[in-house]
Each structure stands twice: as structure tokens, then as C-alpha cells.
Design an enzyme around this catalytic site. Structure first.
Site, PDB file in Angstrom:
ATOM      1  N   ASP A  43       0.842  -1.198   0.000  1.00  0.00           N
ATOM      2  CA  ASP A  43       0.000   0.000   0.000  1.00  0.00           C
ATOM      3  C   ASP A  43       0.882   1.255   0.000  1.00  0.00           C
ATOM      4  O   ASP A  43       1.470   1.572   1.018  1.00  0.00           O
ATOM      5  CB  ASP A  43      -0.971   0.001   1.170  1.00  0.00           C
ATOM      6  N   GLU A  97      12.619   1.608   6.800  1.00  0.00           N
ATOM      7  CA  GLU A  97      11.663   0.640   6.273  1.00  0.00           C
ATOM      8  C   GLU A  97      11.848   0.415   4.777  1.00  0.00           C
ATOM      9  O   GLU A  97      11.497  -0.648   4.250  1.00  0.00           O
ATOM     10  CB  GLU A  97      10.227   1.101   6.547  1.00  0.00           C
TER      11      GLU A  97
END
Length: 600
Positions: A367, A546
Site C-alpha cells: 500500500d 523501512e
């Protein structure tokens, strides 16, 4: 497109006692099921009208749950503050916080009833100043109930450090190993009423990704566990496996994350593979009895709620799986403002479908990505999202492996046949002989995606085999995707965080694993490229991120709904896995690009 799932039925006139339904046996397909609903009264004609005569197996099914506002298995949460209602919409629309997730992670300091009364007493329910005071007076800081703890099995000098040749990488590995004690959490809800927080209880300590992500996340956990194994933190790892089993037992599936507002969706179903890896790595089979039961229950959830029958261009009909979250009430609570702004760009009648597609993409873990967009290069491309039109190659590869594992664990020929059928579907729908790669399948265009994604390597990760000629071509295609900072998530520069130039740790580990035996030199090249990016980012800032920019090793990635996060669970896990697997081969880069990064 014929949905082969248990549809949830709104036209219920009366419910009595505990509603139950018989699930289809393991050796029968969903379409063979004869389901009976006990102790529930409903209008049969309305069921048939909603589902169609061919989908006669629709029913209402309720799952056991400890949370008061968790109502139905796979349906989600009705909490009047954290999941739905005027309080949620008013606070989020006021944009009191930069991140919508902040509010829904704040425990209530009084009670749900008192908060509702305080909200009702507000004179202007759209005034940001008044709403800010309301939040300050009735809520605690975000994540108040989530406490950092030290793991009892963490040791300062794990054995894998001895197998790393480069002294600089030894220092790097020691630092990454040390981050675990900053990411391990437990809940302490003492002093809070039972319905005054959005966290979902866990029996053991758990590991968070880091940054804004204050809770457990499902698919992150696979790569976090890989890192825990390298760090010899087997007690922590076992506790995580037991947490996952607990979630399946309580909810029938594993939610996206351990928050009430995630209960309407899952994430890539990697639990069975985690269970297999835990037992193979530790030799501890004590979790298998309950773990296999949970793995089978989760598999049935995916077949009940996310299965679809697709006719391929060759004319074959396949039962496969997709991401299609239909039980949405509006914007995602944790991204309320962002979703509502996106919805303003489409006509009102299309907005609920848009919210469904957004939630479905979140379920995928990607996403957001051009994989799900009709017009990925258009301005405000996210409004063209149509996730359920895509049959994802990686999801079906995971479920293929789950079927193989269940067949082995249960000695079940029915699961073995299911795996054979899915393997046929994977080649028929996803494999492109002309491009020597696997691609997603679009049910609207009835064709494969024209864009290449690392997800096309997942069938091989799951155990699908190619002949020698195809494998050589596949390796050549994969090799062409490697940049100096790893493999990008796509070759499209859309501004979405799961597109170029961003690279993510789990995709690198899957690619390296696939190439490890097939082409060791290419695997080593990718391992070194990715680890160099991790090392340079850490060397310059002291942080692990991340996501990273493949064109500038070490530079954190960009795009998406929030600023780049530090921590970072799965990045750490993959870095440690590479250091253990290639410790004598990988080398630290001679120079690292300098860049500015301010910790948020």
C-alpha cells in the site's frame, strides 16, 4: 466474476444465542459445501437475491472474540470511537494530528460512555480547538498501553558475529542485533477500562516494526522472525508464533495488525511458512499441534472470504484468491484524512468501492503500488485504484505453499490435490513464456499485467519449478532488475511508496532466496547491493529504515502517506539473515553517499 466466499448477510430479522455454521470439510472445495446456519433466523429469499442461486452457501457467521465491539468473523469492528461513528470522523476531519493513526492509537482515559457524553456536550463539533481540548481531556498519548521490554533471551554476542569477515560489518551487525531491545513490546492496560483502547491483547511479548507502527503486523513478522533466529532469540520467536495462533483462535484469521481497526482485513498469509521455519530452525515441534490447527483454520478463512473463480484466456476455470475487502464502512480509521481526501476526487456513488479498494491494497501489504492502479502515471493516480481486479501472483504462490504444508502435516491428499490445481492456475494465469517471468492477472482486461514486479519471483520461492531453459531466461530477467541499491519494487515512478525507486527488505530476501541455488553469483551480487544500502544508511544516520532508494544506496525511500519510518523490524531481520548467510562474502562499501536525514 463469481465470488466463492461466505457473504455476510445484512437482512437478518432476529438473532438468537450463538450463531454457528458448519464449515466445508478439508477434502471438499467451497463450491461443494452444504452449509447450515444454526440458531439464526433470516429471510431466505433475500439471501438468494443477494447471493444468486448459484451461491446458495451464503450465511451469517459469528466468531468468538474477547473484544466487545468485534462482531463477526472477517467483518471487523464497530467500536464507536476507534472504528466508526461521529467522534472518529470529527476528530480526524479536524486534522489535530499530522498522522491520522495517532488518534486511533490513543487510549481513552475515562470510559467509552463518558467520552460519548463529553463529545455530545461540545458546542462546535467541527472546531479544531474545541476538539483538541476534548481529546486532551479524554485520551492518553498514543501507544500509552504498549510498553518497551527487554527480551530475556537477548545476548550481546550471538554466534553469527563470528562468521562475518568484514570488521565494519561486524560492528554494523552488532548494532542491528541490539535494536531488538528497542522493538520488543508487551501490553499493560491496567487502569484502563476493557473497551478503552484499540490494541488487541497478546499472550506474549511481540516485536513491532518501529516508528509509527506501535503494534504487531502480520506479514512483517515473517522477516522479523528470520532475524530473531539469527540472533538466537528462540524464546521470543516462540512467543510470537503463539501470539499468531492466539489471533487465529480468537478471530478465525490473522488481522493486518493488532488493532481493532484492522479487523476487517488480513495480510499475505505467511503463518504456515512461519510455523514451518520455526520448527525447522529450532527443532521445537511443541507448537505444531495447535499451530497446524491454526494454519488450517486460517487457510479456510482465505478460501471462504477471498476466493474467486476465474476463467483464463485458455478457457480453463481456476479457483484462486485475491485481496477484496468488502466489509468497509468508510475511510480506514488509521488513515481517515488521507482516504477522505482521495475520495473527494471521485463521484459520491463510487466512494465506498474506492474505500474497499484502498483497504484491499492495504491487505496486500503493497500500500500503495501501481499494481493496483488503472492509471498509475496519472495525477492523483490513487483514485484509480481497483485492487480486486487483480489476481496477485504472490498471494496465490503463498497459498500454494500453504496447501503443500497442510498436505504434509495432515497427511491429506485433498490438500495435495488443491496444490496441484493451484500450480496449474499459477502457470496458466501468471506465467508468460515470451517474457520468461510471472505476472499478475487482470480479470477486467483478461490479460497479464504489462509491468514487471519482484512479486513475479514468489512462485519459485513457494516451490514452483521451471525447466532449465525457462530458468535461465528467468535469471536473466531478474538480474536486469538489480540496481546498485537493490531491486526496486517496480520500474514505474508513480510517487507511491511501493514503486520505483523504492526497495523493500522482504522482496530482496525472497529474490536472494530464489537465486541462492539457481544462480549463486547473482544472489551474492544482490545480497551485497542490498546490505550496502542498509550499511550506508546506518553509517550516515545510525538508523535502519523501512525502505531505501535503489539509485542512491543508503538514502531512505520516499512517497506514500507518511514519512519514512525508522526501526525497522523486517529490514533488520533481512540484514541479519544476509549477514549469516553471506557473512564471509559480503563487504562494506568503500564510500557511502552523504545525505541529510532528520529523525521524526
Amino acid at each position: 466474476r463469481s465470488k466463492l466466499q461466505f457473504l455476510y448477510f445484512i437482512g437478518v430479522t432476529k438473532m438468537k444465542g450463538t450463531q454457528q455454521a458448519e464449515e466445508y470439510p478439508a477434502d471438499r472445495s467451497p463450491s461443494d459445501a452444504v452449509l447450515r446456519c444454526r440458531n439464526c433466523v433470516f429471510i431466505a429469499s433475500l439471501v438468494l437475491g443477494m447471493c444468486g442461486m448459484s451461491s446458495y452457501f451464503c450465511l451469517l457467521r459469528w466468531a468468538p472474540a474477547t473484544e466487545t465491539y468485534v462482531t463477526r468473523e472477517g467483518v471487523g469492528c464497530d467500536h464507536p470511537v476507534y472504528c466508526t461513528g461521529d467522534i472518529l470522523s470529527s476528530v480526524q476531519r479536524a486534522e489535530i494530528f499530522n498522522d491520522s493513526k495517532t488518534f486511533v492509537d490513543m487510549p481513552i482515559s475515562t470510559s467509552v460512555e463518558q467520552v460519548q457524553a463529553a463529545y455530545a456536550a461540545l458546542k462546535n463539533k467541527s472546531d479544531p480547538v474545541e476538539l483538541s481540548k476534548f481529546v486532551e481531556n479524554n485520551f492518553l498519548e498514543a501507544g500509552w498501553e504498549v510498553k518497551t521490554v527487554n527480551a530475556t533471551d537477548w545476548l550481546p554476542n550471538p554466534k553469527f558475529l563470528q562468521n562475518i569477515s568484514d570488521p565494519k560489518l561486524v560492528s554494523f551487525a552488532r548494532s542491528v542485533h541490539g535494536i531488538w531491545n528497542h522493538l520488543i513490546r508487551k501490553y499493560n492496560t491496567s487502569g484502563l477500562c476493557p473497551d478503552c483502547y484499540s490494541s488487541m491483547s497478546m499472550p506474549n511479548n511481540f516485536v513491532v516494526p518501529g516508528g509509527r507502527f506501535r503494534e504487531f503486523y502480520y506479514w512483517d513478522t515473517y522477516w522479523i522472525l528470520e532475524g530473531l533466529y539469527v540472533s538466537n532469540m528462540f524464546t521470543t520467536a516462540k512467543g510470537v508464533i503463539e501470539n499468531l495462533i492466539s489471533l487465529v483462535n480468537r478471530h478465525g484469521f490473522i488481522p493486518n495488525g493488532a488493532r481493532l481497526y484492522y479487523l476487517n482485513r488480513s495480510q499475505p498469509p505467511l503463518f504456515a511458512k512461519m510455523l514451518e521455519r520455526y520448527v525447522a530452525t529450532t527443532g521445537d515441534s511443541s507448537v505444531l499441534t495447535e499451530g497446524v490447527k491454526a494454519a488450517e483454520k486460517e487457510y479456510r478463512w482465505w478460501m471462504n472470504h477471498r476466493a474467486v473463480e476465474v476463467t483464463s484466456p485458455s478457457g480453463l476455470v481456476h479457483l484462486v484468491n485475491d485481496y477484496d475487502v468488502v466489509n468497509v464502512k468508510g475511510p480506514r480509521p488509521e488513515s481517515y484524512t488521507e482516504d477522505e481526501k482521495t475520495a473527494n476526487s471521485v463521484p459520491p456513488p463510487q466512494r465506498m468501492r474506492l474505500f474497499s479498494s484502498i483497504a484491499s491494497a492495504a491487505e496486500s501489504g503493497w500500500d500503495f503500488s501501481s499494481r493496483w492502479l488503472r492509471s498509475p502515471l496519472a495525477k492523483n493516480s490513487i483514485s484509480s485504484i481497483n485492487t480486486s481486479a487483480i489476481i496477485p501472483v504472490d498471494l496465490n504462490s503463498i497459498l500454494y505453499q500453504n496447501e503443500l504444508l497442510l498436505s504434509k502435516w495432515l497427511k491429506s491428499t485433498s490438500y495435495g490435490r488443491a496444490a496441484e490445481r493451484r500450480q496449474s492456475a499459477i502457470f496458466d494465469l501468471f506465467w508468460s513464456p515470451s517474457r520468461s517471468f510471472f505476472f499478475d492477472y487482470n480479470v477486467t482486461s483478461r490479460s497479464q499485467s504489462t509491468n514487471i514486479y519482484p512479486s513475479g519471483c514468489w512462485p519459485l520461492w513457494a516451490g514452483i519449478k521451471l525447466n532449465n531453459t525457462d530458468m535461465v531466461k528467468f535469471i536473466a530477467t531478474t538480474k536486469s532488475l538489480i540496481f546498485k541499491g537493490g531491486v526496486p519494487t517496480s520500474m514505474l515512478h508513480t510517487g507511491q511508496q511501493w514503486d520505483f525507486p523504492n526497495a523493500w527488505a522482504p522482496l530482496q530476501q525472497v529474490l536472494i532466496s530464489v537465486l541462492h541455488a539457481a544462480s549463486p553469483s547473482v544472489a551474492e551480487n544482490l545480497a551485497n547491493s542490498w546490505l550496502s544500502s542498509n550499511y550506508c544508511g546506518w553509517y550516515q544516520t545510525g538508523f535502519m529504515f523501512e525502505k531505501y532508494n535503489v539509485t542512491h544506496p543508503g538514502v531512505p525511500g520516499s512517497g506514500g502517506e507518511y514519512t519514512v519510518q525508522e526501526g525497522f523490524g523486517w529490514t533488520n531481520g533481512v540484514a541479519l539473515w544476509i549477514l549469516q548467510t553471506y557473512g564471509t562474502i559480503v563487504r562494506s562499501p568503500s564510500t557511502c553517499l552523504q545525505f541529510n536525514h532528520s529523525s521524526k
